[in-house]
Design a protein around this motif. Structure first.
Motif, PDB file in Angstrom:
ATOM      1  N   MET A  40      -3.221   8.770   3.265  1.00 12.55           N
ATOM      2  CA  MET A  40      -2.986   7.347   3.018  1.00 12.55           C
ATOM      3  C   MET A  40      -2.218   7.153   1.717  1.00 12.55           C
ATOM      4  SD  MET A  40      -5.735   4.269   2.396  1.00 12.55           S
ATOM      5  CE  MET A  40      -6.334   4.279   4.073  1.00 12.55           C
ATOM      6  N   THR A  41      -1.273   6.244   1.745  1.00 15.46           N
ATOM      7  CA  THR A  41      -0.545   5.886   0.525  1.00 15.46           C
ATOM      8  C   THR A  41      -1.445   5.056  -0.380  1.00 15.46           C
ATOM      9  OG1 THR A  41       1.625   5.923   1.591  1.00 15.46           O
ATOM     10  CG2 THR A  41       1.409   4.592  -0.400  1.00 15.46           C
ATOM     11  N   ILE A  42      -1.576   5.491  -1.617  1.00 15.67           N
ATOM     12  CA  ILE A  42      -2.368   4.751  -2.600  1.00 15.67           C
ATOM     13  C   ILE A  42      -1.507   4.569  -3.845  1.00 15.67           C
ATOM     14  CG2 ILE A  42      -4.445   4.713  -4.023  1.00 15.67           C
ATOM     15  CD1 ILE A  42      -5.824   6.450  -1.943  1.00 15.67           C
ATOM     16  N   THR A  43      -1.318   3.314  -4.233  1.00 15.98           N
ATOM     17  CA  THR A  43      -0.576   2.985  -5.447  1.00 15.98           C
ATOM     18  C   THR A  43      -1.504   2.277  -6.413  1.00 15.98           C
ATOM     19  OG1 THR A  43       0.182   0.810  -4.693  1.00 15.98           O
ATOM     20  CG2 THR A  43       1.533   2.718  -4.087  1.00 15.98           C
ATOM     21  N   ARG A  44      -1.014   2.085  -7.633  1.00 18.97           N
ATOM     22  CA  ARG A  44      -1.862   1.404  -8.615  1.00 18.97           C
ATOM     23  C   ARG A  44      -1.003   0.641  -9.612  1.00 18.97           C
ATOM     24  NH1 ARG A  44       0.195   3.953 -13.384  1.00 18.97           N
ATOM     25  NH2 ARG A  44      -0.187   6.204 -13.364  1.00 18.97           N
ATOM     26  N   ARG A  87      -6.065  -1.234 -11.787  1.00 20.07           N
ATOM     27  CA  ARG A  87      -6.839  -0.424 -12.729  1.00 20.07           C
ATOM     28  C   ARG A  87      -6.678  -1.029 -14.121  1.00 20.07           C
ATOM     29  NH1 ARG A  87      -4.554   5.163 -13.308  1.00 20.07           N
ATOM     30  NH2 ARG A  87      -3.686   4.436 -15.281  1.00 20.07           N
ATOM     31  N   ILE A  88      -7.758  -1.498 -14.673  1.00 22.66           N
ATOM     32  CA  ILE A  88      -7.735  -2.098 -16.000  1.00 22.66           C
ATOM     33  C   ILE A  88      -7.867  -0.987 -17.040  1.00 22.66           C
ATOM     34  CG2 ILE A  88      -8.811  -3.751 -17.555  1.00 22.66           C
ATOM     35  CD1 ILE A  88      -7.522  -5.028 -15.116  1.00 22.66           C
ATOM     36  N   ASP A  89      -6.792  -0.729 -17.777  1.00 23.63           N
ATOM     37  CA  ASP A  89      -6.795   0.343 -18.782  1.00 23.63           C
ATOM     38  C   ASP A  89      -7.325  -0.209 -20.111  1.00 23.63           C
ATOM     39  OD1 ASP A  89      -5.711   1.865 -16.809  1.00 23.63           O
ATOM     40  OD2 ASP A  89      -3.885   2.419 -17.877  1.00 23.63           O
ATOM     41  N   ASP A  90      -8.641  -0.260 -20.203  1.00 24.72           N
ATOM     42  CA  ASP A  90      -9.288  -0.914 -21.345  1.00 24.72           C
ATOM     43  C   ASP A  90     -10.020   0.069 -22.247  1.00 24.72           C
ATOM     44  OD1 ASP A  90     -11.201  -0.303 -19.444  1.00 24.72           O
ATOM     45  OD2 ASP A  90     -12.255  -2.215 -19.572  1.00 24.72           O
ATOM     46  N   GLU A 130     -10.623  -1.064 -10.651  1.00 22.01           N
ATOM     47  CA  GLU A 130     -11.300  -0.033 -11.437  1.00 22.01           C
ATOM     48  C   GLU A 130     -11.172  -0.380 -12.914  1.00 22.01           C
ATOM     49  OE1 GLU A 130     -12.961   2.431 -10.173  1.00 22.01           O
ATOM     50  OE2 GLU A 130     -12.225   2.655  -8.112  1.00 22.01           O
ATOM     51  N   ARG A 131     -12.154   0.081 -13.712  1.00 18.43           N
ATOM     52  CA  ARG A 131     -12.127  -0.147 -15.155  1.00 18.43           C
ATOM     53  C   ARG A 131     -12.224   1.191 -15.874  1.00 18.43           C
ATOM     54  NH1 ARG A 131     -13.567  -5.717 -16.484  1.00 18.43           N
ATOM     55  NH2 ARG A 131     -13.473  -5.060 -18.659  1.00 18.43           N
TER      56      ARG A 131
END
Length: 445
Positions: A1-5, A39-42, A71-72
């Motif tokens: 499956m193609t998964i991007t972010r 995706r929260i890059d925190d 995602e966090r």
């Protein structure tokens, strides 16, 4: 499956460049029937704010860019520590003790010699005793990833084609600060592995980061995703613009720009495809292909956005607009006003031509007599025909001999207070017989 972010840092609001990246990754997932991750890059606890997380979610929702899941990074610190420990055990991470001032001095010396400002790996020459001495003096290390210089780094880029880097010409990147906080490189790589990301589409300013991260994937025993790096946005002046860094959804909404106009522009900006006012996302997805992306900087022009927005508004049906229209404005009112607006926020100004009050105009004695005659036959025009404007002007033309501007302009001015505006054939029935009669009488003095 193609998964991007899409992986924004919640240290500020999304700007137009971020939005374009999010949109393109969402589109890649959509056309493949895959997943798009927010995706929260925190990991930067001091600068990250929850209000920005909420703003990012709200902006993406307004644009119709929906994530399959969120995602966090702040919830995944143990994963980064585990990868750090593994890489340290295998000798791919090492401590370095130079201060920022020392590193800057080294950089200036290399530049002065005409050499690339690459870190000299001086920390690798330290003995255990040297390191113990520094730490006894209270000097805490930052940590670098040790690049493998034995072979070139290469990949087939989705936009740029074949890309190669000599790792010896890259600095070993700092992956962790002296205060133990994380920088971008390693957490991003770990997340892409753990989340099964298969395609990474980002700006060309990340090309050297990709070279480094490909070695990180390999060092962690993982296959890297496919990478594509699109040209950065530039302003109309042809260079990177600070203004683009502050141009976000708030500013677009304040200008009355439709989310669909932003999507239509950014989905094709930087490609060989024409930028058109397409509101059907299925059509945009059908034509979305990385092979159409060019290497030249993509020029963001407000005039293009305004043109697309106007076209979208002019084609918008009543049901799509009704919740944002002034109270009392029906479908007939929308159709009358729509050709004269560029944004829905302008509707109120034109609708006041119906609801009043309107501006008073100065008329000559001859025009006042003409308007008085118009007032006298206004009721008959409404009663005799479903098109009262045509009936009124036809009767006045026959009675007075006026035609063209001399016939139409005084009537428009008396009925609307303006020299231009919506089609009077549509507008007059909305104004109504009684109000129209009263305005003509007032104008005639």
């Amino acid at each position: 499956m193609t998964i991007t972010r899409f992986a924004p840092s919640p240290t500020g609001r999304l700007h137009v460049g971020n939005i374009r990246t999010a949109l393109h990754n969402w589109m890649l997932a959509q056309i493949a029937g895959g997943e798009f991750i927010l995706r929260i890059d925190d990991t930067d606890a001091q600068r990250s704010k929850e209000e920005y997380v909420e703003a990012i979610r709200a902006d993406l929702a307004w644009l119709g860019i929906e994530a399959s899941r969120e995602e966090r990074q702040s919830a995944r610190l143990d994963h980064y520590q585990a990868a750090f420990d593994t890489l340290r055990e295998t000798g791919r991470i090492y401590p370095a003790y130079e201060t920022q001032q020392e590193l800057e001095l080294k950089r200036k010396v290399l530049l002065g010699r005409g050499l690339p400002p690459i870190y000299d790996r001086g920390a690798l020459d330290l003995t255990d005793a040297d390191r113990a001495s520094k730490e006894a003096d209270g000097v805490h290390p930052h940590w670098r990833f040790k690049l493998d210089h034995s072979e070139q780094i290469g990949w087939q880029d989705g936009v740029r084609g074949a890309v190669k880097f000599d790792p010896a010409l890259l600095s070993d990147p700092v992956i962790r600060r002296a205060d133990r906080s994380w920088l971008y490189m390693l957490p991003s790589t770990v997340d892409d592995v753990d989340m099964g990301v298969t395609q990474v589409l980002r700006g060309e300013d990340h090309v050297s980061n990709t070279a480094v991260q490909i070695q990180m994937f390999t060092a962690l025993g993982a296959n890297p995703p496919s990478f594509a790096h699109e040209a950065l946005l530039v302003g109309t002046e042809g260079k990177l613009s600070k203004r683009l860094g502050s141009l976000g959804c708030d500013s677009f909404r304040e200008r009355g720009i439709e989310a669909k106009a932003i999507i239509a522009l950014l989905s094709r900006l930087g490609t060989s495809l024409p930028v058109e006012p397409i509101v059907d996302r299925a059509k945009l997805l059908e034509t979305f292909d990385l092979s159409t992306f060019g290497r030249a900087p993509a020029k963001f022009d407000d005039a293009d956005l305004d043109r697309i927005n106007s076209a979208i508004v002019h084609a918008m049906d009543f049901d799509a607009a009704k919740d944002r229209l002034p109270e009392g404005m029906d479908e007939a009112g929308w159709h009358a006003v729509r050709p004269n607006i560029s944004t829905i926020s302008e509707v109120g100004d034109w609708w006041r031509l119906v609801t009043g009050p309107i501006e008073s105009c100065e008329f000559s004695d001859e025009d006042r007599a003409f308007l008085s005659h118009a007032a006298s036959i206004m009721n008959a025009a409404f009663e005799a025909d479903d098109a009262p404007w045509a009936a009124l002007t036809s009767a006045l033309k026959e009675a007075t001999g006026r035609k063209g501007k001399a016939l139409f302009l005084p009537l428009r001015q008396a009925l609307t207070g303006m020299n231009h505006g919506p089609d009077m054939g549509e507008l007059l029935p909305l104004i109504g017989k009684e109000v129209a009669h009263a305005r003509l009488v007032q104008a005639a003095g």
